[in-house]
Design a protein around this motif. Structure first.
Motif, PDB file in Angstrom:
ATOM      1  N   THR A 102      25.223 -15.976   5.010  1.00 37.06           N
ATOM      2  CA  THR A 102      25.169 -14.586   5.457  1.00 37.06           C
ATOM      3  C   THR A 102      23.923 -14.407   6.315  1.00 37.06           C
ATOM      4  O   THR A 102      22.803 -14.684   5.859  1.00 37.06           O
ATOM      5  N   GLY A 103      24.119 -13.989   7.550  1.00 33.21           N
ATOM      6  CA  GLY A 103      23.014 -13.723   8.449  1.00 33.21           C
ATOM      7  C   GLY A 103      22.988 -12.241   8.781  1.00 33.21           C
ATOM      8  O   GLY A 103      24.037 -11.643   9.059  1.00 33.21           O
ATOM      9  N   LYS A 104      21.798 -11.647   8.767  1.00 29.27           N
ATOM     10  CA  LYS A 104      21.695 -10.201   8.989  1.00 29.27           C
ATOM     11  C   LYS A 104      20.912  -9.891  10.256  1.00 29.27           C
ATOM     12  O   LYS A 104      20.007 -10.618  10.648  1.00 29.27           O
ATOM     13  N   LYS A 105      21.309  -8.778  10.875  1.00 27.86           N
ATOM     14  CA  LYS A 105      20.619  -8.292  12.067  1.00 27.86           C
ATOM     15  C   LYS A 105      20.401  -6.790  11.910  1.00 27.86           C
ATOM     16  O   LYS A 105      20.789  -6.200  10.892  1.00 27.86           O
ATOM     17  N   VAL A 106      19.782  -6.176  12.908  1.00 29.76           N
ATOM     18  CA  VAL A 106      19.458  -4.751  12.809  1.00 29.76           C
ATOM     19  C   VAL A 106      20.721  -3.914  12.637  1.00 29.76           C
ATOM     20  O   VAL A 106      20.754  -2.953  11.867  1.00 29.76           O
ATOM     21  N   THR A 107      21.779  -4.282  13.339  1.00 26.41           N
ATOM     22  CA  THR A 107      22.990  -3.462  13.358  1.00 26.41           C
ATOM     23  C   THR A 107      24.061  -3.889  12.357  1.00 26.41           C
ATOM     24  O   THR A 107      25.150  -3.320  12.340  1.00 26.41           O
ATOM     25  N   GLY A 108      23.787  -4.884  11.536  1.00 30.21           N
ATOM     26  CA  GLY A 108      24.796  -5.325  10.576  1.00 30.21           C
ATOM     27  C   GLY A 108      24.564  -6.757  10.114  1.00 30.21           C
ATOM     28  O   GLY A 108      23.422  -7.208  10.036  1.00 30.21           O
TER      29      GLY A 108
ATOM     30  N   ASN B 279      18.845  -6.062  19.060  1.00 29.29           N
ATOM     31  CA  ASN B 279      19.275  -7.463  19.135  1.00 29.29           C
ATOM     32  C   ASN B 279      18.487  -8.374  18.200  1.00 29.29           C
ATOM     33  O   ASN B 279      18.758  -9.573  18.140  1.00 29.29           O
ATOM     34  N   MET B 280      17.517  -7.813  17.497  1.00 31.65           N
ATOM     35  CA  MET B 280      16.713  -8.644  16.600  1.00 31.65           C
ATOM     36  C   MET B 280      17.549  -9.129  15.419  1.00 31.65           C
ATOM     37  O   MET B 280      18.310  -8.366  14.809  1.00 31.65           O
ATOM     38  N   ILE B 281      17.411 -10.406  15.118  1.00 31.85           N
ATOM     39  CA  ILE B 281      18.093 -11.023  13.980  1.00 31.85           C
ATOM     40  C   ILE B 281      17.054 -11.322  12.911  1.00 31.85           C
ATOM     41  O   ILE B 281      15.977 -11.865  13.216  1.00 31.85           O
ATOM     42  N   LYS B 282      17.346 -10.967  11.693  1.00 27.44           N
ATOM     43  CA  LYS B 282      16.382 -11.178  10.615  1.00 27.44           C
ATOM     44  C   LYS B 282      16.166 -12.673  10.374  1.00 27.44           C
ATOM     45  O   LYS B 282      17.090 -13.476  10.479  1.00 27.44           O
ATOM     46  N   ASP B 283      14.928 -13.018  10.043  1.00 24.29           N
ATOM     47  CA  ASP B 283      14.587 -14.424   9.839  1.00 24.29           C
ATOM     48  C   ASP B 283      15.220 -14.993   8.576  1.00 24.29           C
ATOM     49  O   ASP B 283      15.597 -16.160   8.531  1.00 24.29           O
ATOM     50  N   GLU B 284      15.330 -14.185   7.543  1.00 24.80           N
ATOM     51  CA  GLU B 284      15.885 -14.677   6.277  1.00 24.80           C
ATOM     52  C   GLU B 284      17.411 -14.606   6.286  1.00 24.80           C
ATOM     53  O   GLU B 284      17.990 -13.602   6.715  1.00 24.80           O
ATOM     54  N   PHE B 285      18.046 -15.669   5.832  1.00 22.96           N
ATOM     55  CA  PHE B 285      19.487 -15.631   5.632  1.00 22.96           C
ATOM     56  C   PHE B 285      19.834 -16.331   4.327  1.00 22.96           C
ATOM     57  O   PHE B 285      19.030 -17.082   3.773  1.00 22.96           O
ATOM     58  N   GLU B 286      21.019 -16.040   3.836  1.00 24.04           N
ATOM     59  CA  GLU B 286      21.442 -16.553   2.533  1.00 24.04           C
ATOM     60  C   GLU B 286      22.378 -17.738   2.675  1.00 24.04           C
ATOM     61  O   GLU B 286      23.228 -17.774   3.563  1.00 24.04           O
ATOM     62  N   ILE B 287      22.197 -18.692   1.784  1.00 19.64           N
ATOM     63  CA  ILE B 287      23.116 -19.820   1.660  1.00 19.64           C
ATOM     64  C   ILE B 287      23.599 -19.870   0.218  1.00 19.64           C
ATOM     65  O   ILE B 287      22.786 -19.984  -0.704  1.00 19.64           O
TER      66      ILE B 287
END
Length: 202
Positions: A42-48, A178-186
């Motif tokens: 799961t990867g998160k960004k500002v808009t979703g 357009n910023m993508i959050k640095d943390e993502f879940e595996i």
């Protein structure tokens, strides 16, 4: 009487040793079932956010007695999929994730996770992506039922530690939405079966 007591102590010692070596020191290798196992992301960004998965390319989990002593898991980066989009948008995102902006699938088709310890429902291990290795730790649940081992666990990691910097606010300014959050879940969901001829007692 003294002789009888000595024999009794000896008998107890032999019986105790027999029970201690019966099963408690068994070593078993469980081979990952690549069809029944997946790694979800799961990867998160500002808009979703975006979600997806990739397949396991193989691996083993090592168990001694009833304790996990290690594991070696290979993940097929070229199999990465997106589950929240369809059609052209899905194809574009999959292609972008495989590019050098993210996972460099052509140059580094396999990611690897080596578990170095599993204690108190916590996994510690070395995660290698794009040829870069960092230690990660996260809660996990492992169950062994005869010849079948199942495991689930979710890690939250900082992608920039593996040189995945695209859209990161740490390295680029004025990204706005357009910023993508640095943390993502595996999230790991594993199923593995015992190899024949790998069980032995100490």
């Amino acid at each position: 009487m003294k002789k009888l007591a000595t024999l009794l102590v000896l008998a107890i010692a032999i019986t105790t040793a027999s029970f201690a070596s019966n099963g408690n020191g068994d070593k078993t290798t469980y081979n990952v079932d690549t069809k029944a196992s997946k790694v979800y992301w799961t990867g998160k960004k500002v808009t979703g956010e975006h979600t997806g998965y990739l397949n396991l390319a193989g691996g083993e989990v090592f168990v001694e007695g009833k304790e996990v002593t290690g594991a070696n898991l290979n993940m097929d980066v070229t199999s990465i999929e997106v589950t929240d989009l369809q059609g052209e948008w899905k194809d574009k995102l999959v292609g972008h994730l495989k590019s050098d902006d993210f996972f460099s699938a052509e140059k580094h088709p396999v990611a690897n996770f080596k578990i170095t310890s599993y204690n108190n429902d916590k996994v510690v291990g070395d995660l290698t992506i794009k040829g870069i290795t960092n230690e990660v730790s996260f809660p996990a649940e492992v169950k062994v039922d005869g010849d079948v081992l199942t495991a689930t666990g979710t890690a939250t990691i900082d992608r920039t530690k593996w040189d995945i910097k695209y859209g990161s606010g740490k390295f680029f300014s004025d990204l706005g939405d357009n910023m993508i959050k640095d943390e993502f879940e595996i999230k790991f969901e594993l199923k593995a079966t015992a190899s024949e001829g790998t069980t032995s007692s100490k």
